[in-house]
Design a protein around this motif. Structure first.
Motif, PDB file in Angstrom:
ATOM      1  N   UNK A  32      22.605   4.794  -8.626  1.00 48.32           N
ATOM      2  CA  UNK A  32      22.820   3.958  -9.815  1.00 48.32           C
ATOM      3  C   UNK A  32      22.054   2.649  -9.718  1.00 48.32           C
ATOM      4  N   UNK A  33      22.125   2.037  -8.547  1.00 51.41           N
ATOM      5  CA  UNK A  33      21.489   0.740  -8.390  1.00 51.41           C
ATOM      6  C   UNK A  33      19.978   0.832  -8.501  1.00 51.41           C
ATOM      7  N   UNK A  34      19.409   1.887  -7.913  1.00 52.88           N
ATOM      8  CA  UNK A  34      17.954   2.028  -7.952  1.00 52.88           C
ATOM      9  C   UNK A  34      17.483   2.443  -9.346  1.00 52.88           C
ATOM     10  N   UNK A  35      18.361   3.106 -10.071  1.00 47.97           N
ATOM     11  CA  UNK A  35      18.029   3.483 -11.447  1.00 47.97           C
ATOM     12  C   UNK A  35      18.079   2.270 -12.364  1.00 47.97           C
ATOM     13  N   UNK A  36      18.977   1.325 -12.045  1.00 51.85           N
ATOM     14  CA  UNK A  36      19.158   0.164 -12.921  1.00 51.85           C
ATOM     15  C   UNK A  36      18.108  -0.920 -12.654  1.00 51.85           C
ATOM     16  N   UNK A  37      17.467  -0.872 -11.493  1.00 52.35           N
ATOM     17  CA  UNK A  37      16.548  -1.949 -11.107  1.00 52.35           C
ATOM     18  C   UNK A  37      15.145  -1.723 -11.674  1.00 52.35           C
ATOM     19  N   UNK A  38      14.404  -2.817 -11.787  1.00 57.26           N
ATOM     20  CA  UNK A  38      13.005  -2.730 -12.209  1.00 57.26           C
ATOM     21  C   UNK A  38      12.047  -2.980 -11.045  1.00 57.26           C
ATOM     22  N   UNK A  39      12.548  -3.637 -10.019  1.00 62.33           N
ATOM     23  CA  UNK A  39      11.696  -3.935  -8.859  1.00 62.33           C
ATOM     24  C   UNK A  39      12.483  -3.670  -7.579  1.00 62.33           C
ATOM     25  N   UNK A  40      11.831  -3.000  -6.638  1.00 60.91           N
ATOM     26  CA  UNK A  40      12.417  -2.780  -5.310  1.00 60.91           C
ATOM     27  C   UNK A  40      11.639  -3.608  -4.300  1.00 60.91           C
ATOM     28  N   UNK A  41      12.349  -4.427  -3.533  1.00 62.15           N
ATOM     29  CA  UNK A  41      11.717  -5.155  -2.438  1.00 62.15           C
ATOM     30  C   UNK A  41      12.181  -4.496  -1.142  1.00 62.15           C
ATOM     31  N   UNK A  42      11.249  -3.896  -0.437  1.00 59.15           N
ATOM     32  CA  UNK A  42      11.592  -3.269   0.839  1.00 59.15           C
ATOM     33  C   UNK A  42      11.386  -4.317   1.923  1.00 59.15           C
ATOM     34  N   UNK A  43      12.504  -4.847   2.396  1.00 58.17           N
ATOM     35  CA  UNK A  43      12.488  -6.055   3.232  1.00 58.17           C
ATOM     36  C   UNK A  43      12.526  -5.723   4.730  1.00 58.17           C
ATOM     37  N   UNK A  44      12.259  -6.735   5.529  1.00 58.43           N
ATOM     38  CA  UNK A  44      12.251  -6.660   7.004  1.00 58.43           C
ATOM     39  C   UNK A  44      11.124  -5.768   7.512  1.00 58.43           C
ATOM     40  N   UNK A  45      10.007  -5.814   6.814  1.00 62.20           N
ATOM     41  CA  UNK A  45       8.876  -4.963   7.226  1.00 62.20           C
ATOM     42  C   UNK A  45       8.393  -5.334   8.633  1.00 62.20           C
ATOM     43  N   UNK A  46       8.702  -6.558   9.080  1.00 63.73           N
ATOM     44  CA  UNK A  46       8.290  -6.957  10.431  1.00 63.73           C
ATOM     45  C   UNK A  46       8.939  -6.085  11.505  1.00 63.73           C
ATOM     46  N   UNK A  47      10.050  -5.422  11.140  1.00 62.53           N
ATOM     47  CA  UNK A  47      10.738  -4.575  12.132  1.00 62.53           C
ATOM     48  C   UNK A  47      10.188  -3.150  12.193  1.00 62.53           C
TER      49      UNK A  47
END
Lengths: 113, 326
Positions: free
Chosen positions: B255-270
């Motif tokens: 539901x949350x991913x369907x409702x969003x317009x932008x996804x920020x995939x965070x902590x890429x340093x890990x």
């Protein structure tokens, strides 16, 4: 999920409609809750008596009709049952399915006195 | 199922006519039926279902659903009121007592979230009038939302004013972290609530009074389920997912991913330390929402923050143009 907040909204809407109709009491509230709406009917029932207590809806019966999930598969060109949101078509396994039923969160009717 | 003849094909079709009493056809399957169900009858049908014909609102919706479950069908409607409500001639005990305990059934057909949605519309109007670009930032707890916002505000504040509404069950720790950047922030503590609703945000907007032309971040309560359902009046939902959470989260909490317009995939340093498959994660998110835009970011190293800020500026500008066009 957020059944408490939803229940507060249900009771608020029911009381508002009851006032409009000049009713003294709300005796039944009927809901349509989609099977894919991520709402747990049992939790709604549990919250309802607590939220309605002390209002004109106290003691009202909560009736919940579960609306089964369904979608239109673009590839099969037919309506198919859906067991989960954004799930695959049970016939062809494809994902070109548009949900047509199952996410309802609606107050259908109520009985007042 | 119809308890008169036992067939499972009873169809109750209400037409859109104003006069609902008796406007009901009872169509059965291919077998013959010894009597028809034309109204009015001089007897009561005693099916075990409860179906009323009253429409307190305009008669602009259709009812043509199949009833294959048990209902109590009462054909004894008599009193139609101007508002469309129908008095049953019978009280609870089935006794005719005009003027006393008249149970009535009122058709409502209202979305349970309609109250919230009305507040959200007010918020959206308020924000549009001021030219404030609002983002509703959602994620599970611990995805690094606040840290990422602090980074974004540092990069954005020279270009446009920024304000923040912080939602948490308890503490004002996050608002304090935001204020350290120089941006003004209002903390909403939801107590037991698992999400912000539009009413709370409306009050916060009064307190915060975001300046014209500003960006507003609404940092929702950390929860991937409930906030999806509650519109706050924002321009976009931005969902933050961290790479420590598992690639299948978009499928588990669609539901949350369907409702969003932008996804920020965070902590890429890990990423070097994990088995996280970025491609699989994005594929899962796009399966749920093919229109979702995605960015890979790190609040720690600053990777992708400039791209996020550019997305905010461009989206705010486009929204302002759209608003001006009406």
């Amino acid at each position: 999920m957020h059944e408490m907040a939803l229940t507060e909204s249900i009771v608020e809407i029911a009381l508002e409609e009851a006032r409009k109709q000049g009713a003294r009491k709300v005796t039944r509230v009927s809901l349509d809750i989609g099977a894919l709406s991520s709402v747990e009917p049992e939790a709604l029932e549990f919250c309802f008596s607590a939220v309605a207590s002390g209002t004109a809806a106290e003691g009202a019966k909560l009736e919940i009709e579960r609306v089964a999930g369904a979608g239109w598969c673009l590839d099969c060109e037919q309506s198919v049952p859906l067991a989960e949101r954004f799930g695959a078509c049970p016939r062809c396994g494809g994902y070109r399915v548009r949900m047509t039923a199952g996410d309802e969160l609606k107050i259908r009717e109520m009985e007042i006195d | 199922m119809c308890s008169v003849c036992g067939c499972g094909e009873a169809t109750i079709a209400l037409d859109k006519d104003r006069d609902k009493a008796g406007a009901h056809t009872h169509a059965h399957g291919p077998h013959d039926h010894p009597h028809d169900h034309d109204h009015p009858h001089d007897h009561d049908h005693d099916h075990d279902h409860d179906h009323d014909h009253d429409h307190p609102h305009d008669h602009d919706h259709e009812h043509g659903h199949d009833h294959d479950h048990d209902h109590d069908h009462d054909h004894d409607h008599r009193h139609h009121h101007e508002d469309g409500a129908v008095d049953y001639g019978k009280g609870l005990a089935g006794a005719h007592v005009p003027g006393l305990s008249q149970e009535r059934i009122v058709r409502i057909e209202r979305d349970i979230l309609s109250k919230n949605d009305a507040y959200a519309r007010d918020n959206r109007r308020f924000l549009a009038e001021r030219g404030v670009f609002a983002l509703n930032v959602v994620s599970s707890p611990g995805s690094g939302k606040t840290c990422l916002l602090v980074k974004a505000i540092d990069a954005l504040k020279e270009r446009m004013p920024v304000t923040v509404i912080e939602g948490d069950q308890q503490t004002s720790n996050d608002a304090e972290r935001i204020r350290a950047t120089g941006a003004s922030a209002v903390q909403i503590n939801t107590g037991k609530g698992c999400h912000l609703d539009a009413h709370m945000v409306g009050h916060a907007l009064e307190t915060l009074s975001p300046p014209p032309g500003s960006a507003l971040f609404i940092e929702n309560v950390g929860n991937l389920v409930c906030p999806a359902a509650f519109d706050l009046g924002e321009a976009h939902k931005v969902v933050v997912l961290s790479v420590t959470e598992g690639e299948d989260k978009p499928l588990k909490y669609p539901d949350m991913f369907a409702a969003a317009d932008l996804l920020l995939l965070n902590k890429s340093d890990l990423l070097p330390h994990l088995d996280f498959d970025v491609g699989a994660c994005l594929a899962n998110a796009l399966r749920v929402n093919p229109r979702l835009q995605t960015l890979i970011v790190s609040a720690k190293t600053g990777e992708g923050v400039a791209a996020f800020v550019a997305w905010i500026e461009a989206s705010a500008a486009r929204r302002a143009v759209d608003m001006a066009k009406g």
